[in-house]
Design an enzyme around this catalytic site. Sequence first.
Site, PDB file in Angstrom:
ATOM      1  CB  ILE A  47      33.517  43.398  56.126  1.00  0.00           C
ATOM      2  CG1 ILE A  47      32.679  42.482  55.228  1.00  0.00           C
ATOM      3  CG2 ILE A  47      33.385  44.848  55.645  1.00  0.00           C
ATOM      4  CD1 ILE A  47      31.178  42.662  55.361  1.00  0.00           C
ATOM      5  CB  CYS A  48      36.599  44.292  60.524  1.00  0.00           C
ATOM      6  SG  CYS A  48      34.919  44.599  61.102  1.00  0.00           S
ATOM      7  CB  THR A  49      40.413  41.554  57.970  1.00  0.00           C
ATOM      8  OG1 THR A  49      40.205  40.984  59.278  1.00  0.00           O
ATOM      9  CG2 THR A  49      41.854  41.316  57.533  1.00  0.00           C
ATOM     10  CG  MET A  52      40.896  47.749  60.441  1.00  0.00           C
ATOM     11  SD  MET A  52      40.928  49.517  60.840  1.00  0.00           S
ATOM     12  CE  MET A  52      39.218  49.933  60.649  1.00  0.00           C
TER      13      MET A  52
END
Length: 155
Positions: A47-49, A52
């Site tokens: 999810i973070c990838t 960003m």
Amino acid sequence: MEVTKPQEGSVAPDFALPDGDGLTWRLSDQRGKVVVLLFYPGDETPICTRQMCSVRDRWEDYTATGAEVVGISTNSVESHKAFAEHHELPLRLLADADRRVADMYGAQSLIPGKVARSVFVINAQGVITYRDVRPLGLFKPKDDDTIAAILAAQK
């Protein structure tokens, strides 16, 4: 111990953190411009990838606002450098290794030891004008909401 979480309308707590190049970034040095703090749980996680990379894909829209946009997680300077290079991320990533800044802003996840996916928009006077803290962090913030919050902070 209950941590006081800064709310919209309160002065943003000042801090200094190293970025992916090991250079110190200080919030107080940004006075006079809108600042966006994007707290996220970790580099190279699904999810973070996506979050960003979504910011990267909308970077032109972000830079058009003139705001200073930074990502913050507990990963190391080296991890941030590799993550930014791997995904060609244009924003500065700050290493909050001891979670001090995330705790200062109340960006705590329901998962022990993790940072909550959060967005803080701080106006040119250093006041928080937008706060979106997601303790579970299963969904990334919408770029349109963040950009709208930046524009609102400039008024």
